[in-house]
Design a protein around this motif. Structure first.
Motif, PDB file in Angstrom:
ATOM      1  N   VAL A 136      31.388 -25.356  -2.683  1.00  0.00           N
ATOM      2  CA  VAL A 136      30.781 -25.318  -4.005  1.00  0.00           C
ATOM      3  C   VAL A 136      29.268 -25.258  -3.875  1.00  0.00           C
ATOM      4  CG1 VAL A 136      30.699 -27.832  -4.213  1.00  0.00           C
ATOM      5  CG2 VAL A 136      30.718 -26.437  -6.280  1.00  0.00           C
ATOM      6  N   MET A 137      28.645 -24.510  -4.778  1.00  0.00           N
ATOM      7  CA  MET A 137      27.192 -24.521  -4.965  1.00  0.00           C
ATOM      8  C   MET A 137      26.919 -25.122  -6.326  1.00  0.00           C
ATOM      9  SD  MET A 137      24.481 -21.309  -5.002  1.00  0.00           S
ATOM     10  CE  MET A 137      25.202 -20.551  -6.482  1.00  0.00           C
ATOM     11  N   GLY A 138      25.987 -26.089  -6.394  1.00  0.00           N
ATOM     12  CA  GLY A 138      25.658 -26.692  -7.671  1.00  0.00           C
ATOM     13  C   GLY A 138      25.605 -28.197  -7.597  1.00  0.00           C
ATOM     14  N   PRO A 139      25.554 -28.883  -8.756  1.00  0.00           N
ATOM     15  CA  PRO A 139      25.459 -30.352  -8.762  1.00  0.00           C
ATOM     16  C   PRO A 139      26.566 -31.045  -7.983  1.00  0.00           C
ATOM     17  CG  PRO A 139      25.011 -29.465 -10.948  1.00  0.00           C
ATOM     18  CD  PRO A 139      25.457 -28.304 -10.111  1.00  0.00           C
ATOM     19  N   ALA A 140      27.766 -30.446  -7.934  1.00  0.00           N
ATOM     20  CA  ALA A 140      28.877 -31.074  -7.204  1.00  0.00           C
ATOM     21  C   ALA A 140      28.606 -31.171  -5.707  1.00  0.00           C
ATOM     22  CB  ALA A 140      30.170 -30.299  -7.458  1.00  0.00           C
ATOM     23  N   ALA A 141      27.639 -30.428  -5.198  1.00  0.00           N
ATOM     24  CA  ALA A 141      27.284 -30.501  -3.777  1.00  0.00           C
ATOM     25  C   ALA A 141      26.409 -31.700  -3.449  1.00  0.00           C
ATOM     26  CB  ALA A 141      26.586 -29.210  -3.344  1.00  0.00           C
ATOM     27  N   LEU A 142      25.934 -32.440  -4.474  1.00  0.00           N
ATOM     28  CA  LEU A 142      25.215 -33.705  -4.302  1.00  0.00           C
ATOM     29  C   LEU A 142      23.864 -33.533  -3.613  1.00  0.00           C
ATOM     30  CD1 LEU A 142      28.204 -36.008  -3.224  1.00  0.00           C
ATOM     31  CD2 LEU A 142      27.342 -35.540  -5.532  1.00  0.00           C
ATOM     32  N   GLY A 143      23.248 -32.360  -3.774  1.00  0.00           N
ATOM     33  CA  GLY A 143      21.935 -32.152  -3.177  1.00  0.00           C
ATOM     34  C   GLY A 143      20.871 -33.059  -3.765  1.00  0.00           C
ATOM     35  N   ARG A 144      20.831 -33.190  -5.102  1.00  0.00           N
ATOM     36  CA  ARG A 144      19.837 -34.055  -5.741  1.00  0.00           C
ATOM     37  C   ARG A 144      20.010 -35.507  -5.284  1.00  0.00           C
ATOM     38  NH1 ARG A 144      19.998 -37.562  -9.815  1.00  0.00           N
ATOM     39  NH2 ARG A 144      22.126 -36.962 -10.370  1.00  0.00           N
ATOM     40  N   GLN A 145      21.257 -35.979  -5.273  1.00  0.00           N
ATOM     41  CA  GLN A 145      21.487 -37.378  -4.915  1.00  0.00           C
ATOM     42  C   GLN A 145      21.026 -37.672  -3.489  1.00  0.00           C
ATOM     43  OE1 GLN A 145      23.448 -35.399  -6.564  1.00  0.00           O
ATOM     44  NE2 GLN A 145      24.711 -36.460  -8.085  1.00  0.00           N
ATOM     45  N   LEU A 146      21.333 -36.770  -2.564  1.00  0.00           N
ATOM     46  CA  LEU A 146      20.950 -37.021  -1.177  1.00  0.00           C
ATOM     47  C   LEU A 146      19.445 -36.955  -1.008  1.00  0.00           C
ATOM     48  CD1 LEU A 146      21.945 -37.484   1.750  1.00  0.00           C
ATOM     49  CD2 LEU A 146      21.718 -35.026   2.070  1.00  0.00           C
ATOM     50  N   GLN A 147      18.812 -35.907  -1.553  1.00  0.00           N
ATOM     51  CA  GLN A 147      17.378 -35.746  -1.321  1.00  0.00           C
ATOM     52  C   GLN A 147      16.566 -36.840  -2.012  1.00  0.00           C
ATOM     53  OE1 GLN A 147      14.981 -32.350  -2.954  1.00  0.00           O
ATOM     54  NE2 GLN A 147      14.685 -31.930  -0.768  1.00  0.00           N
ATOM     55  N   ASN A 148      16.775 -37.040  -3.300  1.00  0.00           N
ATOM     56  CA  ASN A 148      15.979 -38.042  -3.998  1.00  0.00           C
ATOM     57  C   ASN A 148      16.367 -39.461  -3.591  1.00  0.00           C
ATOM     58  OD1 ASN A 148      14.450 -36.139  -5.266  1.00  0.00           O
ATOM     59  ND2 ASN A 148      15.459 -36.314  -7.253  1.00  0.00           N
ATOM     60  N   GLY A 149      17.630 -39.673  -3.231  1.00  0.00           N
ATOM     61  CA  GLY A 149      18.010 -40.984  -2.715  1.00  0.00           C
ATOM     62  C   GLY A 149      17.278 -41.303  -1.420  1.00  0.00           C
ATOM     63  N   PHE A 150      17.151 -40.326  -0.531  1.00  0.00           N
ATOM     64  CA  PHE A 150      16.420 -40.549   0.711  1.00  0.00           C
ATOM     65  C   PHE A 150      14.938 -40.757   0.430  1.00  0.00           C
ATOM     66  CE2 PHE A 150      14.101 -38.890   4.449  1.00  0.00           C
ATOM     67  CZ  PHE A 150      14.553 -39.789   5.394  1.00  0.00           C
ATOM     68  N   HIS A 151      14.376 -39.969  -0.505  1.00  0.00           N
ATOM     69  CA  HIS A 151      12.960 -40.154  -0.862  1.00  0.00           C
ATOM     70  C   HIS A 151      12.716 -41.565  -1.397  1.00  0.00           C
ATOM     71  CE1 HIS A 151      11.523 -35.691  -1.196  1.00  0.00           C
ATOM     72  NE2 HIS A 151      12.193 -35.937  -0.079  1.00  0.00           N
ATOM     73  N   ASN A 152      13.609 -42.056  -2.247  1.00  0.00           N
ATOM     74  CA  ASN A 152      13.460 -43.414  -2.768  1.00  0.00           C
ATOM     75  C   ASN A 152      13.546 -44.443  -1.655  1.00  0.00           C
ATOM     76  OD1 ASN A 152      13.188 -42.540  -5.429  1.00  0.00           O
ATOM     77  ND2 ASN A 152      15.398 -42.644  -5.830  1.00  0.00           N
ATOM     78  N   LEU A 153      14.417 -44.197  -0.671  1.00  0.00           N
ATOM     79  CA  LEU A 153      14.603 -45.132   0.428  1.00  0.00           C
ATOM     80  C   LEU A 153      13.345 -45.277   1.261  1.00  0.00           C
ATOM     81  CD1 LEU A 153      16.694 -46.908   1.953  1.00  0.00           C
ATOM     82  CD2 LEU A 153      17.221 -44.886   3.345  1.00  0.00           C
ATOM     83  N   ILE A 154      12.635 -44.170   1.468  1.00  0.00           N
ATOM     84  CA  ILE A 154      11.438 -44.209   2.305  1.00  0.00           C
ATOM     85  C   ILE A 154      10.157 -44.350   1.485  1.00  0.00           C
ATOM     86  CG2 ILE A 154      12.552 -42.867   4.119  1.00  0.00           C
ATOM     87  CD1 ILE A 154      10.970 -40.424   3.194  1.00  0.00           C
ATOM     88  N   GLY A 155      10.297 -44.523   0.161  1.00  0.00           N
ATOM     89  CA  GLY A 155       9.133 -44.709  -0.691  1.00  0.00           C
ATOM     90  C   GLY A 155       8.369 -43.438  -0.986  1.00  0.00           C
ATOM     91  N   ASP A 156       9.032 -42.282  -0.893  1.00  0.00           N
ATOM     92  CA  ASP A 156       8.396 -41.000  -1.165  1.00  0.00           C
ATOM     93  C   ASP A 156       8.650 -40.602  -2.624  1.00  0.00           C
ATOM     94  OD1 ASP A 156       7.001 -38.705  -0.794  1.00  0.00           O
ATOM     95  OD2 ASP A 156       8.388 -37.790   0.641  1.00  0.00           O
ATOM     96  N   THR A 157       7.871 -39.652  -3.121  1.00  0.00           N
ATOM     97  CA  THR A 157       8.015 -39.184  -4.502  1.00  0.00           C
ATOM     98  C   THR A 157       9.267 -38.323  -4.630  1.00  0.00           C
ATOM     99  OG1 THR A 157       5.609 -39.140  -4.728  1.00  0.00           O
ATOM    100  CG2 THR A 157       6.887 -37.931  -6.372  1.00  0.00           C
TER     101      THR A 157
END
Length: 329
Positions: A136-157
């Protein structure tokens, strides 16, 4: 030196063109990560192809169910057979990741979650791969969750435009490739060889053809056919079999693509208002890296420099790093 060269040429003459390699009863597990933050050029971090993760299992030789073995030989010809099963996630973002409404003409936000099934067929001097990718391509691929979740974890924007990502769409492609081994010389135990290759894929994910050539220098080169990158899809290069206790090599690769279609650039197939950019049909890549194999494990690192994939790209040469760890069980 002359004696070493003659020994290498003599060894080549003794190898039949379609000789069967030795059996390898062990399966191979691979984990691989790619990221544009691992970069040798400034200004390419967290944009375009920004992240890739892959987990893959490759079987031992000639131990698949009989129907799969029969299918492998029918498609790829005589040789030692394997099957490869994997899952991968890739994430794409625009140049301006802080714009809430990404501007037209920039690469769309896109996430892909794909499964891969490849048939692999080896002779001593070639590796052939045929398979499919689906997902699947799209929100179901969880790209936003992985990228922004990692950014939040390391204190990045966090990236702000994910609400405009490409929408959910089933993805499928058929892919095939072949790599040839051309030994060049063996100078005092240091081997040199070339690995020319061709590949192609067709589906609603990508349509492309590619030609490539790799130069390698090291010891135990016959242990594998090179290291994979996540985007290629034909990840049969995960399969290896150590021919000495410690094998290693450094390599350089040049690859040229003729691209007919790429959904991550040209948008959703059935939505006319989908974000999209015009694709460049000719794309070139340079790869360089090192691999070490020891005690049944292989660790590799490579850097990729890539020409612009779409008209209007702002990064010039885009580049990313790739780390691959494989182990046999």
């Amino acid at each position: 030196m002359r004696a070493g060269m003659l020994a290498g040429i003599g060894g080549l003459a003794a190898i039949p063109a379609r000789a069967t390699p030795l059996q390898d009863p062990y399966g191979t597990w691979t984990i691989q990560a790619e990221n544009d933050a691992v970069s040798t050029l400034k200004g390419t971090s967290d944009q375009y192809y920004t992240s890739g993760l892959r987990i893959n299992w490759t079987s031992g030789t000639d131990n698949q169910p009989a129907p799969i073995e029969t299918l492998n030989h029918a498609i790829l010809g005589p040789g030692v057979t394997r099957i490869s099963l994997g899952v991968q996630q890739t994430i794409f973002t625009p140049h301006d990741t802080q714009a809430v409404n990404p501007p037209a003409g920039d690469r769309p936000y896109a996430g892909l979650m794909l499964g891969t099934v490849n048939l692999i067929n080896d002779t001593d001097l070639s590796r052939s791969v045929f398979g499919i990718q689906f997902g699947v391509m799209g929100p179901a691929a969880l790209g936003r969750q992985l990228q922004n979740g990692f950014h939040n974890l390391i204190g990045d924007t966090p990236n702000r435009g994910w609400s405009h990502q490409l929408q959910n769409q089933p993805i499928f492609q058929v892919q095939a490739g072949r790599t040839w081994r051309l030994p060049l010389a063996d100078l005092y135990g240091i081997e040199m060889e070339m690995l020319p290759a061709v590949a192609a894929a067709a589906g609603d994910y990508r349509i492309y053809g590619s030609v490539a050539d790799t130069f390698r220098l090291g010891q135990g080169l016959r242990s594998d056919f090179g290291t994979p990158t996540i985007g290629s899809g034909t990840d049969g290069t995960d399969a290896y079999r150590l021919t000495r206790p410690l094998a290693w090599y450094v390599f350089g690769n040049v690859t040229g693509y003729a691209v007919g279609y790429d959904a991550t650039l040209q948008g959703n197939t059935v939505r006319n208002n989908s974000p999209h950019v015009p694709v460049n049909w000719d794309v070139g890549e340079i790869h360089a890296g090192v691999a070490v194999m020891w005690h049944g494990m292989r660790l590799s690192y490579s850097q990729t420099w890539q020409t612009q994939q779409f008209r209007g790209a702002r990064s010039g040469l885009f580049n990313f790093g790739s780390v691959d760890l494989s182990a046999k069980f």
